[in-house]
Design an enzyme around this catalytic site. Structure first.
Site, PDB file in Angstrom:
ATOM      1  N   HIS A   9       7.209  -2.853   1.762  1.00 29.94           N
ATOM      2  CA  HIS A   9       6.330  -3.259   0.677  1.00 29.94           C
ATOM      3  C   HIS A   9       7.155  -3.047  -0.573  1.00 29.94           C
ATOM      4  O   HIS A   9       7.572  -2.087  -1.041  1.00 29.94           O
ATOM      5  CB  HIS A   9       5.116  -2.434   0.512  1.00 29.94           C
ATOM      6  CG  HIS A   9       4.269  -2.645   1.844  1.00 29.94           C
ATOM      7  ND1 HIS A   9       3.455  -1.631   2.292  1.00 29.94           N
ATOM      8  CD2 HIS A   9       3.958  -3.394   2.448  1.00 29.94           C
ATOM      9  CE1 HIS A   9       2.900  -2.322   3.546  1.00 29.94           C
ATOM     10  NE2 HIS A   9       2.965  -3.335   3.486  1.00 29.94           N
ATOM     11  N   HIS A  30       7.780   4.232   3.083  1.00 35.11           N
ATOM     12  CA  HIS A  30       6.720   3.664   2.196  1.00 35.11           C
ATOM     13  C   HIS A  30       6.293   4.562   1.117  1.00 35.11           C
ATOM     14  O   HIS A  30       6.971   5.623   0.769  1.00 35.11           O
ATOM     15  CB  HIS A  30       5.567   3.383   3.060  1.00 35.11           C
ATOM     16  CG  HIS A  30       5.913   2.558   4.241  1.00 35.11           C
ATOM     17  ND1 HIS A  30       4.922   1.120   4.013  1.00 35.11           N
ATOM     18  CD2 HIS A  30       6.614   2.037   5.032  1.00 35.11           C
ATOM     19  CE1 HIS A  30       5.271   0.061   4.939  1.00 35.11           C
ATOM     20  NE2 HIS A  30       6.253   0.721   5.452  1.00 35.11           N
ATOM     21  N   GLU A  61       6.833  -0.590  -3.155  1.00 31.14           N
ATOM     22  CA  GLU A  61       7.034   1.001  -2.712  1.00 31.14           C
ATOM     23  C   GLU A  61       8.291   1.154  -2.841  1.00 31.14           C
ATOM     24  O   GLU A  61       9.016   0.810  -1.701  1.00 31.14           O
ATOM     25  CB  GLU A  61       6.287   1.061  -1.505  1.00 31.14           C
ATOM     26  CG  GLU A  61       4.525   1.098  -1.559  1.00 31.14           C
ATOM     27  CD  GLU A  61       4.017   0.835   0.034  1.00 31.14           C
ATOM     28  OE1 GLU A  61       4.456   1.314   0.950  1.00 31.14           O
ATOM     29  OE2 GLU A  61       2.542   0.520  -0.177  1.00 31.14           O
ATOM     30  N   GLU A  79       5.339   8.037   4.312  1.00 29.72           N
ATOM     31  CA  GLU A  79       4.778   7.849   3.032  1.00 29.72           C
ATOM     32  C   GLU A  79       5.294   8.940   2.169  1.00 29.72           C
ATOM     33  O   GLU A  79       5.277  10.277   2.431  1.00 29.72           O
ATOM     34  CB  GLU A  79       3.293   8.049   3.156  1.00 29.72           C
ATOM     35  CG  GLU A  79       2.625   7.014   4.295  1.00 29.72           C
ATOM     36  CD  GLU A  79       2.456   5.665   3.449  1.00 29.72           C
ATOM     37  OE1 GLU A  79       2.992   5.457   2.231  1.00 29.72           O
ATOM     38  OE2 GLU A  79       2.064   4.662   4.211  1.00 29.72           O
TER      39      GLU A  79
END
Length: 405
Positions: A91, A205, A94, A297
Site C-alpha cells: 500500500h 504494512h 504505508e 503491521e
C-alpha cells in the site's frame, strides 16, 4: 517460555550491536523512488561481493520493482540454502516497511565482516529484499498521513492486497480465470513467488501494530478464525517477530484510538479473525508456493514523520533478523534419483499439513515445530519413500532421500 526466549535473544543481540557503526541521522529520511534506487545502488556498489540488484517487473507507470539480494554467492541458488524475502510498501501510503527494508539491507552488509552471527546467516541464507511493491502509489502519498487512503492503491486505483487470485482457488476456479484482472505489480509478485524456492516471507504494512498470519479469508468472507493446516507454525513464526519487537507484544491496545483500541494477545492475530481480506498476498504464498508468509503491521500511523524512522528501526531491527532465521527451523534435505541427480518438484508430504515441493536441484525446506513426523516423498514415475524424522529446537533435521523408478 516465549518471554525467556525474548530476553535471551535481546541479550545476545545487544552484545553484538555495540560493534555496529552508528548511522548518521541524515540516513533516517523518507526515500522517494529515485532516492530509494540510489540507496540500493549504494549498498550494491559498497558490497559487490555479497549483493545483487534485479527487477521482477514494472509498475503501471513504468517504475521497476527492484530487489536487492544479499548472499555469499549472489545470483545463485545454493543446494541446501533456504531463500527468504521481505516485501514493503504494498500500500503506497504505508511507508515504514520501505524504510526498514532499506536499513536492514545496509545493516546486514555493514556487519558481514564484523559479526560472526550475521556472517553465518548470510552465508547460509539467500535474502531477497523488495522495498516497494507499489512505487506509483508512494509518489502520491503524503508524509504525516495517519489513516488516510491517498496513495494506498496503484496507478490503476486497485488495492494490490485484494488483487491476488489465492482466495478464488479455494472456490475451484482455474489459474487463468482467477488471474485475468491481476495488475502488473500483482503479476510480477505472483511470478516471482511461484518460480522462487522461498521458505519464509513477510509483507510489511502500516496502520496497526500486530503480526497477522493466514488465512486472511474463508468461505463467505466472515469474521472468524480461519486456520491453515500449519496453524501452529504460523503462530510460532509470528511470535518470533512480535516477541522480539520492542512494543508489539505489550499488553493493552496496539494502537490507542484506532480500531476501537483493539489489543492482540502476544501481538499476533489470525487474519480472518481480525477482518477478512479476499485476494491477499499472504494466502497466495501459502496456497500456491512453498512459502510461509505473514503480514506485519508496523506503525499505527501509515506515513510517520521522518524524525520517527530511527525509533521504528530500533523497534524492529532484531525482530526482522529473528523472523528470517526461522527458515532454518524444521526439516531440510535433498531428493535424488539412483544416479544421484536431484529430482525437482518431488512432493514432501506430512499428514494433515501442506505439501511442499523440491526445488530444481531436488532440495527442500519444511518449517516444523519440535516433534516426530512421518514424511512421505513422492515424484512422478518413482516409487514413494517414507521416513520418520525428529525435529528439535537446536538446528534443522536433515534427511537424504533416494527415489527409484
Amino acid at each position: 517460555m516465549w518471554k525467556v526466549f525474548q530476553i535471551c535473544f535481546l541479550l545476545i543481540t545487544a552484545a553484538y550491536s555495540a560493534s555496529v557503526a552508528s548511522s548518521s541521522s541524515n540516513d533516517f529520511v523518507h526515500h522517494n523512488y529515485d532516492a530509494m534506487i540510489a540507496f540500493m545502488e549504494k549498498v550494491r556498489s559498497d558490497y559487490p561481493h555479497i549483493t545483487r540488484m534485479y527487477s521482477i517487473g514494472k509498475s503501471v507507470q513504468g517504475r521497476s520493482l527492484m530487489v536487492l539480494e544479499i548472499s555469499d554467492n549472489p545470483g545463485i541458488h545454493e543446494v541446501g540454502e533456504p531463500e527468504v524475502k521481505y516485501v514493503g510498501n504494498m500500500h503506497g501510503n504505508e511507508v515504514i516497511g520501505r524504510e526498514l527494508i532499506l536499513h536492514l539491507s545496509r545493516y546486514l552488509c555493514k556487519n558481514y565482516e564484523k559479526d560472526a552471527e550475521i556472517r553465518r546467516f548470510i552465508d547460509n541464507t539467500r535474502i531477497h529484499l523488495l522495498p516497494s511493491m507499489n512505487p506509483d502509489g508512494y509518489e502520491r502519498a503524503i508524509e504525516g498521513d495517519a489513516q488516510g487512503v491517498r496513495g494506498r492503491r496503484n496507478a490503476n486505483n486497485i488495492d494490490l492486497n485484494r488483487n491476488f487470485p489465492d482466495f478464488v482457488y479455494r472456490y475451484g476456479r482455474t489459474a487463468e480465470e482467477s488471474s485475468k484482472n491481476a495488475e502488473p505489480e500483482t503479476r510480477a509478485l505472483m511470478n516471482w513467488i511461484v518460480r522462487s524456492p522461498f521458505v519464509i516471507s513477510a509483507n510489511l504494512h502500516g496502520g496497526s501494530l500486530v503480526a497477522n498470519y493466514p488465512y486472511d479469508t474463508n468461505p463467505g468472507s466472515v469474521r472468524r478464525y480461519s486456520a491453515t493446516n500449519d496453524d501452529d507454525v504460523f503462530r510460532f513464526i509470528s511470535k518470533s517477530y512480535s516477541l522480539t519487537h520492542r512494543r508489539m507484544a505489550k499488553s493493552g491496545p496496539a494502537c490507542p484510538h484506532q480500531r476501537d483500541g483493539e489489543s492482540f494477545k502476544d501481538g499476533i492475530t489470525n487474519g480472518a479473525n481480525w477482518y477478512p481480506v479476499n485476494g491477499g498476498m499472504q494466502d497466495f504464498n501459502y496456497k500456491r508456493s512453498n512459502c510461509f508468509e505473514i503480514t506485519l503491521e508496523l506503525s499505527c500511523v501509515k506515513y510517520p514523520l521522518a524524525k520517527e524512522i530511527r525509533s521504528f528501526w530500533e523497534d524492529n531491527k532484531y525482530a526482522m533478523l529473528n523472523f528470517l532465521k526461522q527458515a532454518h527451523r524444521g526439516v531440510k534435505g535433498v531428493v535424488r534419483d539412483e544416479k544421484g541427480s536431484g529430482i525437482p518438484n518431488a512432493r514432501i508430504m506430512i499428514e494433515d499439513r501442506k505439501t511442499v515441493t523440491t526445488a530444481k536441484d531436488g532440495d527442500f525446506w519444511r518449517i516444523l515445530l519440535p516433534g516426530t513426523y512421518t514424511i512421505r516423498v513422492e515424484a512422478e514415475g518413482y516409487e514413494p519413500v517414507e521416513k520418520t524424522v525428529t525435529v528439535t529446537n537446536e538446528k534443522p533435521s536433515e534427511i537424504s532421500v533416494t527415489l527409484r523408478r
